[in-house]
Design a protein around this motif. Structure first.
Motif, PDB file in Angstrom:
ATOM      1  N   LEU A   1      23.874 -17.799  76.842  1.00  0.00           N
ATOM      2  CA  LEU A   1      23.012 -18.848  76.493  1.00  0.00           C
ATOM      3  C   LEU A   1      23.293 -20.061  77.076  1.00  0.00           C
ATOM      4  CD1 LEU A   1      20.767 -19.780  74.376  1.00  0.00           C
ATOM      5  CD2 LEU A   1      22.774 -20.725  72.890  1.00  0.00           C
ATOM      6  N   ASP A   2      22.601 -20.963  77.531  1.00  0.00           N
ATOM      7  CA  ASP A   2      22.966 -22.216  78.269  1.00  0.00           C
ATOM      8  C   ASP A   2      22.874 -23.191  77.184  1.00  0.00           C
ATOM      9  OD1 ASP A   2      23.056 -24.407  79.902  1.00  0.00           O
ATOM     10  OD2 ASP A   2      21.054 -24.354  80.438  1.00  0.00           O
ATOM     11  N   THR A   3      24.062 -23.882  77.085  1.00  0.00           N
ATOM     12  CA  THR A   3      24.383 -24.770  76.135  1.00  0.00           C
ATOM     13  C   THR A   3      24.727 -26.385  76.710  1.00  0.00           C
ATOM     14  OG1 THR A   3      26.683 -24.637  76.207  1.00  0.00           O
ATOM     15  CG2 THR A   3      25.736 -23.326  74.555  1.00  0.00           C
ATOM     16  N   ALA A   4      24.194 -26.221  78.095  1.00  0.00           N
ATOM     17  CA  ALA A   4      24.048 -27.684  78.531  1.00  0.00           C
ATOM     18  C   ALA A   4      22.724 -28.197  78.152  1.00  0.00           C
ATOM     19  CB  ALA A   4      24.353 -27.692  80.099  1.00  0.00           C
ATOM     20  N   VAL A   5      22.683 -29.353  77.646  1.00  0.00           N
ATOM     21  CA  VAL A   5      21.426 -30.276  77.108  1.00  0.00           C
ATOM     22  C   VAL A   5      21.238 -31.595  78.016  1.00  0.00           C
ATOM     23  CG1 VAL A   5      20.181 -31.090  75.206  1.00  0.00           C
ATOM     24  CG2 VAL A   5      21.623 -29.170  74.798  1.00  0.00           C
ATOM     25  N   ALA A   6      20.405 -31.664  78.690  1.00  0.00           N
ATOM     26  CA  ALA A   6      20.341 -32.847  79.706  1.00  0.00           C
ATOM     27  C   ALA A   6      19.904 -34.135  78.769  1.00  0.00           C
ATOM     28  CB  ALA A   6      19.248 -32.657  80.626  1.00  0.00           C
ATOM     29  N   SER A   7      20.173 -35.348  78.954  1.00  0.00           N
ATOM     30  CA  SER A   7      19.951 -36.483  78.454  1.00  0.00           C
ATOM     31  C   SER A   7      18.340 -36.375  78.238  1.00  0.00           C
ATOM     32  CB  SER A   7      20.444 -37.694  79.216  1.00  0.00           C
ATOM     33  OG  SER A   7      21.648 -37.869  79.128  1.00  0.00           O
ATOM     34  N   PHE A   8      17.483 -36.274  79.006  1.00  0.00           N
ATOM     35  CA  PHE A   8      16.048 -36.293  79.034  1.00  0.00           C
ATOM     36  C   PHE A   8      15.601 -35.600  78.098  1.00  0.00           C
ATOM     37  CE2 PHE A   8      16.179 -32.537  82.208  1.00  0.00           C
ATOM     38  CZ  PHE A   8      15.026 -32.101  81.474  1.00  0.00           C
ATOM     39  N   GLU A   9      16.281 -34.141  77.808  1.00  0.00           N
ATOM     40  CA  GLU A   9      15.722 -33.396  76.918  1.00  0.00           C
ATOM     41  C   GLU A   9      15.791 -33.914  75.204  1.00  0.00           C
ATOM     42  OE1 GLU A   9      16.616 -28.812  77.446  1.00  0.00           O
ATOM     43  OE2 GLU A   9      18.096 -29.787  78.639  1.00  0.00           O
ATOM     44  N   ILE A  10      16.949 -34.517  75.241  1.00  0.00           N
ATOM     45  CA  ILE A  10      17.323 -35.203  73.953  1.00  0.00           C
ATOM     46  C   ILE A  10      16.433 -36.331  73.790  1.00  0.00           C
ATOM     47  CG2 ILE A  10      19.003 -36.769  72.510  1.00  0.00           C
ATOM     48  CD1 ILE A  10      21.566 -35.059  74.085  1.00  0.00           C
TER      49      ILE A  10
ATOM     50  N   PRO B   1      18.430 -44.830  65.048  1.00  0.00           N
ATOM     51  CA  PRO B   1      18.604 -45.012  66.569  1.00  0.00           C
ATOM     52  C   PRO B   1      19.067 -43.733  67.258  1.00  0.00           C
ATOM     53  CG  PRO B   1      20.448 -46.080  65.173  1.00  0.00           C
ATOM     54  CD  PRO B   1      19.443 -45.604  64.267  1.00  0.00           C
ATOM     55  N   LEU B   2      18.596 -43.644  68.400  1.00  0.00           N
ATOM     56  CA  LEU B   2      18.831 -42.515  69.241  1.00  0.00           C
ATOM     57  C   LEU B   2      20.731 -42.271  69.336  1.00  0.00           C
ATOM     58  CD1 LEU B   2      18.095 -39.919  71.052  1.00  0.00           C
ATOM     59  CD2 LEU B   2      17.685 -41.623  73.044  1.00  0.00           C
ATOM     60  N   ASP B   3      21.175 -43.247  69.664  1.00  0.00           N
ATOM     61  CA  ASP B   3      22.668 -42.857  69.677  1.00  0.00           C
ATOM     62  C   ASP B   3      23.273 -42.320  68.404  1.00  0.00           C
ATOM     63  OD1 ASP B   3      22.276 -45.412  68.866  1.00  0.00           O
ATOM     64  OD2 ASP B   3      24.245 -46.360  69.908  1.00  0.00           O
ATOM     65  N   PHE B   4      22.758 -42.693  67.169  1.00  0.00           N
ATOM     66  CA  PHE B   4      23.275 -42.349  65.861  1.00  0.00           C
ATOM     67  C   PHE B   4      23.117 -40.784  65.655  1.00  0.00           C
ATOM     68  CE2 PHE B   4      22.886 -41.814  61.284  1.00  0.00           C
ATOM     69  CZ  PHE B   4      24.177 -42.073  61.070  1.00  0.00           C
ATOM     70  N   VAL B   5      21.880 -40.350  66.456  1.00  0.00           N
ATOM     71  CA  VAL B   5      21.428 -38.802  65.982  1.00  0.00           C
ATOM     72  C   VAL B   5      21.546 -38.108  67.319  1.00  0.00           C
ATOM     73  CG1 VAL B   5      19.871 -39.508  64.031  1.00  0.00           C
ATOM     74  CG2 VAL B   5      19.008 -39.422  66.393  1.00  0.00           C
ATOM     75  N   ARG B   6      22.055 -38.474  68.350  1.00  0.00           N
ATOM     76  CA  ARG B   6      22.093 -37.710  69.724  1.00  0.00           C
ATOM     77  C   ARG B   6      22.701 -36.365  69.424  1.00  0.00           C
ATOM     78  NH1 ARG B   6      21.210 -38.777  74.950  1.00  0.00           N
ATOM     79  NH2 ARG B   6      20.793 -41.034  74.593  1.00  0.00           N
ATOM     80  N   ASP B   7      23.966 -36.428  68.738  1.00  0.00           N
ATOM     81  CA  ASP B   7      24.599 -35.073  68.793  1.00  0.00           C
ATOM     82  C   ASP B   7      23.768 -34.096  67.894  1.00  0.00           C
ATOM     83  OD1 ASP B   7      26.704 -35.919  70.319  1.00  0.00           O
ATOM     84  OD2 ASP B   7      28.157 -36.479  68.569  1.00  0.00           O
ATOM     85  N   ASP B   8      23.337 -34.677  66.796  1.00  0.00           N
ATOM     86  CA  ASP B   8      22.451 -33.869  65.886  1.00  0.00           C
ATOM     87  C   ASP B   8      21.355 -33.366  66.639  1.00  0.00           C
ATOM     88  OD1 ASP B   8      23.998 -34.372  63.505  1.00  0.00           O
ATOM     89  OD2 ASP B   8      22.686 -36.021  63.064  1.00  0.00           O
ATOM     90  N   ILE B   9      20.752 -33.946  67.493  1.00  0.00           N
ATOM     91  CA  ILE B   9      19.418 -33.232  68.145  1.00  0.00           C
ATOM     92  C   ILE B   9      20.050 -32.361  69.242  1.00  0.00           C
ATOM     93  CG2 ILE B   9      17.782 -34.050  70.210  1.00  0.00           C
ATOM     94  CD1 ILE B   9      17.241 -36.588  68.575  1.00  0.00           C
ATOM     95  N   ARG B  10      21.198 -32.701  69.889  1.00  0.00           N
ATOM     96  CA  ARG B  10      21.678 -31.656  70.776  1.00  0.00           C
ATOM     97  C   ARG B  10      21.666 -30.240  70.048  1.00  0.00           C
ATOM     98  NH1 ARG B  10      26.552 -29.492  71.893  1.00  0.00           N
ATOM     99  NH2 ARG B  10      26.892 -28.663  74.102  1.00  0.00           N
ATOM    100  N   LYS B  11      22.432 -30.211  68.763  1.00  0.00           N
ATOM    101  CA  LYS B  11      22.693 -29.052  68.036  1.00  0.00           C
ATOM    102  C   LYS B  11      21.347 -28.360  67.618  1.00  0.00           C
ATOM    103  CE  LYS B  11      26.855 -30.798  65.983  1.00  0.00           C
ATOM    104  NZ  LYS B  11      27.542 -31.311  64.854  1.00  0.00           N
ATOM    105  N   ILE B  12      20.361 -29.385  67.597  1.00  0.00           N
ATOM    106  CA  ILE B  12      18.924 -28.610  67.068  1.00  0.00           C
ATOM    107  C   ILE B  12      18.539 -28.132  68.414  1.00  0.00           C
ATOM    108  CG2 ILE B  12      16.595 -29.376  66.638  1.00  0.00           C
ATOM    109  CD1 ILE B  12      17.656 -31.447  64.822  1.00  0.00           C
ATOM    110  N   ILE B  13      18.326 -28.546  69.421  1.00  0.00           N
ATOM    111  CA  ILE B  13      18.031 -27.969  70.706  1.00  0.00           C
ATOM    112  C   ILE B  13      18.659 -26.700  71.090  1.00  0.00           C
ATOM    113  CG2 ILE B  13      17.735 -28.275  73.234  1.00  0.00           C
ATOM    114  CD1 ILE B  13      17.191 -31.424  72.672  1.00  0.00           C
TER     115      ILE B  13
END
Length: 279
Positions: A110-119, A238-250
């Motif tokens: 599994l590719d766990t690298a998540v690019a900023s544009f995906e987030i 704000p995006l910087d507040f949920v960035r880590d959560d979004i990464r986990k979701i992706i």
């Protein structure tokens, strides 16, 4: 529990590397079930003191006895239908094996690298899923023992937005403050932060809308709080507040898709090789 038996168990654990299974001795019995010395010694951690080893062994033996007694009671009182758990056991075993296999493949492939544009894209498309349930702030928090050294200086510096004043503020706080924190520029729970200081307020929203700086004191300390940014509850986070959560979701969505494709590929491969029949 016979202390002699427990001492033997302790010694058995200490010489486990030379332990001979043919010499294994029973240390407890419930009906026709036996608990053996090797089983007990296996739960005693290496390096345990004699007292700890005896305590651990004694507890394990008593728990084993209680478990066997409950099983015996259940066997007597349950119907044959209720006691037939073979299907449940097989289903559980199958689920465990499948899960372990899936996890092994996920770790390998599994590719766990998540690019900023995906987030960024996910945030824009799903912003309605990230509604704040509390007020959050970016804040500078300073606590200084009284009397405050060079009081006018700290009053000026903690309110300043100038970059060159930040270095001077840091130097001052490292020398004089008992607490000095900007929380690495991260969002923090407004309520938790405000309750750190001896400052009375009735309406949190009103306070955050009207005040950018709070200065207060108690008998020991003076507190300086500079509120840099505020985001209110019921608004989109704000995006910087949920960035880590979004990464986990992706990543979790990738896992689900990976497993779905895995099952489909295995099915298609078996189908092409006539490994199963549907009657």
């Amino acid at each position: 529990m016979n202390k002699y038996i427990l001492t033997i168990i302790l010694l058995a654990g200490m010489i486990a590397c030379n332990y001979n299974q043919k010499e294994d001795k029973a240390v407890a019995k419930v009906n026709q079930k036996f608990l053996y010395m090797s089983e007990v010694s296996a739960v005693v951690p290496n390096g345990s003191t004699k007292e700890d080893s005896i305590l651990i062994a004694d507890n394990y033996i008593h728990q084993w006895i209680k478990k066997q007694l409950i099983i015996s009671k259940a066997e007597l009182n349950l119907s044959e239908e209720d006691k037939d758990v073979s299907k449940m056991v097989e289903d559980y075993r199958s689920s465990l094996i499948i899960h372990k296999y899936q996890q092994q493949l996920l770790e390998q492939k599994l590719d766990t690298a998540v690019a900023s544009f995906e987030i960024d894209n996910y945030y824009r498309q799903n912003s309605g899923n990230f509604i704040l349930n509390r007020n959050i702030i970016k804040v500078l928090y300073i606590q200084i023992s009284k009397p405050v050294p060079d009081y006018k200086k700290i009053q000026k510096l903690y309110k300043s937005e100038k970059e060159e004043d930040w270095d001077e503020l840091e130097d001052y706080c490292f020398q004089n403050a008992t607490k000095f924190d900007n929380f690495s520029g991260q969002w923090v729970n407004a309520k938790e932060l405000l309750y750190r200081i001896p400052f009375e307020f009735r309406d949190e929203d009103k306070l955050l809308k009207s005040r950018k700086h709070i200065e207060t004191e108690d008998s020991t300390y003076r507190y300086f709080v500079a509120i840099k940014n505020v985001e209110f509850k019921n608004n989109v986070a704000p995006l910087d507040f949920v960035r880590d959560d979004i990464r986990k979701i992706i990543i979790n969505k990738r896992k689900i898709e990976f497993i779905k494709n895995l099952e489909e590929n295995i099915y298609r491969d078996a189908e092409s090789k006539n490994k199963f029949k549907i009657y």
